[in-house]
Design a protein around this motif. Structure first.
Motif, mmCIF file in Angstrom:
data_model
loop_
_atom_site.group_PDB
_atom_site.id
_atom_site.type_symbol
_atom_site.label_atom_id
_atom_site.label_comp_id
_atom_site.label_asym_id
_atom_site.label_seq_id
_atom_site.Cartn_x
_atom_site.Cartn_y
_atom_site.Cartn_z
ATOM 1 N N LEU A 1 3.315 -18.609 -19.385
ATOM 2 C CA LEU A 1 2.709 -17.332 -20.141
ATOM 3 C C LEU A 1 3.921 -16.844 -20.907
ATOM 4 N N ARG A 2 4.970 -16.738 -20.074
ATOM 5 C CA ARG A 2 6.236 -16.235 -21.135
ATOM 6 C C ARG A 2 6.467 -16.924 -22.264
ATOM 7 N N HIS A 3 6.679 -18.528 -21.927
ATOM 8 C CA HIS A 3 7.161 -19.123 -23.015
ATOM 9 C C HIS A 3 6.288 -19.459 -24.076
ATOM 10 N N GLY A 4 4.959 -18.805 -23.788
ATOM 11 C CA GLY A 4 4.069 -19.145 -24.876
ATOM 12 C C GLY A 4 3.216 -20.669 -24.831
ATOM 13 N N ASN A 5 3.382 -21.319 -23.720
ATOM 14 C CA ASN A 5 2.828 -22.598 -23.601
ATOM 15 C C ASN A 5 1.427 -22.572 -23.546
ATOM 16 N N ILE A 6 0.762 -21.368 -22.790
ATOM 17 C CA ILE A 6 -0.622 -21.010 -22.717
ATOM 18 C C ILE A 6 -0.713 -19.598 -22.894
ATOM 19 N N GLY A 7 -2.401 -19.596 -23.436
ATOM 20 C CA GLY A 7 -2.629 -18.108 -23.804
ATOM 21 C C GLY A 7 -2.753 -17.349 -22.662
ATOM 22 N N GLY A 8 -3.105 -16.019 -23.024
ATOM 23 C CA GLY A 8 -3.214 -15.045 -21.662
ATOM 24 C C GLY A 8 -4.872 -15.364 -21.134
ATOM 25 N N GLY A 9 -5.307 -14.796 -20.229
ATOM 26 C CA GLY A 9 -6.611 -14.982 -19.772
ATOM 27 C C GLY A 9 -6.706 -15.592 -18.534
ATOM 28 N N GLY A 10 -5.611 -15.566 -17.665
ATOM 29 C CA GLY A 10 -5.790 -16.229 -16.426
ATOM 30 C C GLY A 10 -6.477 -15.213 -15.232
ATOM 31 N N ALA A 11 -6.725 -16.070 -14.348
ATOM 32 C CA ALA A 11 -7.558 -15.351 -13.005
ATOM 33 C C ALA A 11 -6.451 -14.586 -12.359
ATOM 34 N N ILE A 12 -6.496 -13.298 -12.045
ATOM 35 C CA ILE A 12 -5.510 -12.687 -10.982
ATOM 36 C C ILE A 12 -6.185 -12.281 -9.654
ATOM 37 N N VAL A 13 -5.599 -12.404 -8.732
ATOM 38 C CA VAL A 13 -6.244 -11.644 -7.721
ATOM 39 C C VAL A 13 -4.896 -10.823 -7.055
ATOM 40 N N ARG A 14 -5.533 -9.650 -6.775
ATOM 41 C CA ARG A 14 -4.325 -8.859 -6.285
ATOM 42 C C ARG A 14 -5.040 -8.494 -4.721
ATOM 43 N N VAL A 15 -4.153 -8.463 -3.794
ATOM 44 C CA VAL A 15 -4.240 -8.160 -2.418
ATOM 45 C C VAL A 15 -3.370 -7.277 -1.937
ATOM 46 N N GLU A 16 -4.148 -6.103 -1.397
ATOM 47 C CA GLU A 16 -3.161 -5.031 -0.763
ATOM 48 C C GLU A 16 -2.951 -5.245 0.566
ATOM 49 N N VAL A 17 -1.535 -5.116 0.811
ATOM 50 C CA VAL A 17 -1.032 -5.419 2.260
ATOM 51 C C VAL A 17 -0.307 -4.154 2.649
ATOM 52 N N HIS A 18 -0.353 -3.999 4.105
ATOM 53 C CA HIS A 18 0.652 -2.959 4.600
ATOM 54 C C HIS A 18 1.661 -3.481 5.058
ATOM 55 N N PRO A 19 2.540 -2.890 4.776
ATOM 56 C CA PRO A 19 3.800 -3.211 5.137
ATOM 57 C C PRO A 19 4.325 -3.330 6.572
ATOM 58 N N LEU B 1 0.734 -1.087 0.173
ATOM 59 C CA LEU B 1 0.128 -0.016 -0.037
ATOM 60 C C LEU B 1 0.929 1.292 0.083
ATOM 61 N N LYS B 2 2.004 1.146 0.649
ATOM 62 C CA LYS B 2 2.878 2.434 0.717
ATOM 63 C C LYS B 2 3.623 2.866 -0.641
ATOM 64 N N THR B 3 4.008 1.508 -1.368
ATOM 65 C CA THR B 3 5.180 1.789 -2.396
ATOM 66 C C THR B 3 4.263 1.483 -3.638
ATOM 67 N N GLY B 4 3.280 0.725 -3.630
ATOM 68 C CA GLY B 4 2.593 0.181 -4.774
ATOM 69 C C GLY B 4 3.321 -1.047 -5.521
ATOM 70 N N ARG B 5 4.493 -1.467 -4.896
ATOM 71 C CA ARG B 5 5.062 -2.744 -5.407
ATOM 72 C C ARG B 5 4.374 -4.035 -5.416
ATOM 73 N N GLU B 6 4.626 -4.878 -6.452
ATOM 74 C CA GLU B 6 3.747 -5.936 -6.482
ATOM 75 C C GLU B 6 4.615 -7.225 -6.190
ATOM 76 N N SER B 7 4.194 -7.951 -5.494
ATOM 77 C CA SER B 7 5.075 -9.372 -5.313
ATOM 78 C C SER B 7 4.184 -10.290 -5.422
ATOM 79 N N ILE B 8 4.988 -11.397 -6.050
ATOM 80 C CA ILE B 8 4.185 -12.688 -6.253
ATOM 81 C C ILE B 8 3.993 -13.580 -5.178
ATOM 82 N N VAL B 9 2.963 -14.061 -4.872
ATOM 83 C CA VAL B 9 2.714 -14.865 -3.679
ATOM 84 C C VAL B 9 2.348 -16.343 -4.134
ATOM 85 N N TYR B 10 1.715 -16.517 -5.393
ATOM 86 C CA TYR B 10 1.237 -17.674 -6.109
ATOM 87 C C TYR B 10 1.005 -17.530 -7.539
ATOM 88 N N GLY B 11 1.847 -18.711 -8.463
ATOM 89 C CA GLY B 11 1.714 -18.446 -9.547
ATOM 90 C C GLY B 11 2.864 -18.234 -10.511
#
Length: 175
Positions: free
Chosen positions: A131-149, A114-124
Motif C-alpha cells: 500500500l505504501r509503495h503504491g502497488n495496490i489501491g486502498g480498500g483492504g479489510a481491516i480487523v481491530r481487536v481490543e486486547v488488555h495488556p 485498551l489502556k493506551t490505545g496503541r495499535e500493533s500489527i499482528v498480521y498484514g
C-alpha cells in the motif's frame, strides 16, 4: 468538674461516621468511574458484551451493557479512509465463526491496547508495504481487536491468527 467521657465518645462516634461516609463516597465514585470507562466495577478489567466479568465473574450493571453497545455502534459506523471493511472483534469472541472468518479474510489485523490505545500489527505487514509503495489501491479489510495488556489477550490473538493464516507478524515494542 464535669465528666468529659460522654463528649469524647460523642466526638469519636461522629468522626467514625464521617470517615465511613467519606470512604463509602470514594467507593461510589470509583465504581462510577470504572463503569464510565467500560470496565468492571469490581476489578477494573475491561469487559465485553456479556452479563458477567470475564476476570472476576461479578455481575455487571445494565448501564455497562448499554455503554458497550453504544460504543460498538459508534466504532462500527465510524468511516475509515480507504477501507472497504473495518471490523472490531473482541478476544472473547475469537472462537466464534464470524470472528474467525473476519481474521481469515483480513488484509490487516491490528491489536489495540485498551489502556493506551496503541495499535500493533499482528498480521498484514506485506499489505502495508504494498500500500505504501503504491502497488495496490486502498480498500483492504481491516480487523481491530481490543486486547488488555495485563491479560493473555495478545497471546490468544497471535495464536488464533497463527492458526488461521499460518503465522502472525506481531513484534513486541522496543523498550
Amino acid at each position: 468538674m464535669p465528666a468529659i467521657w460522654p463528649t469524647v465518645v460523642l466526638y469519636g462516634v461522629g468522626i467514625a461516621a464521617a470517615s465511613g461516609a467519606l470512604l463509602a463516597g470514594l467507593f461510589v465514585v470509583r465504581r462510577s468511574r470504572r463503569i464510565r470507562r467500560g470496565c468492571c466495577p469490581a476489578c477494573a478489567a475491561p469487559v465485553g458484551t456479556t452479563a458477567k466479568c470475564a476476570r472476576c465473574g461479578a455481575a455487571l450493571p445494565e448501564s455497562l451493557a448499554l455503554y458497550w453497545e453504544a460504543n460498538r455502534r459508534r466504532r462500527l459506523t465510524t468511516p475509515r479512509e480507504n477501507a472497504k471493511e473495518c471490523r472490531h472483534v473482541s478476544v472473547v469472541s475469537l472462537s466464534t465463526p464470524r470472528s474467525r472468518e473476519a481474521l481469515a479474510e483480513a488484509d490487516l489485523v491490528l491489536a489495540v491496547d485498551l489502556k493506551t490505545g496503541r495499535e500493533s500489527i499482528v498480521y498484514g505487514r506485506d499489505y502495508l508495504r504494498a500500500l505504501r509503495h503504491g502497488n495496490i489501491g486502498g480498500g483492504g479489510a481491516i480487523v481491530r481487536v481490543e486486547v488488555h495488556p495485563e491479560l493473555d489477550d495478545l497471546e490468544k490473538l497471535c495464536t488464533a491468527v497463527g492458526e488461521l493464516r499460518g503465522h502472525h507478524e506481531y513484534r513486541p515494542p522496543r523498550s
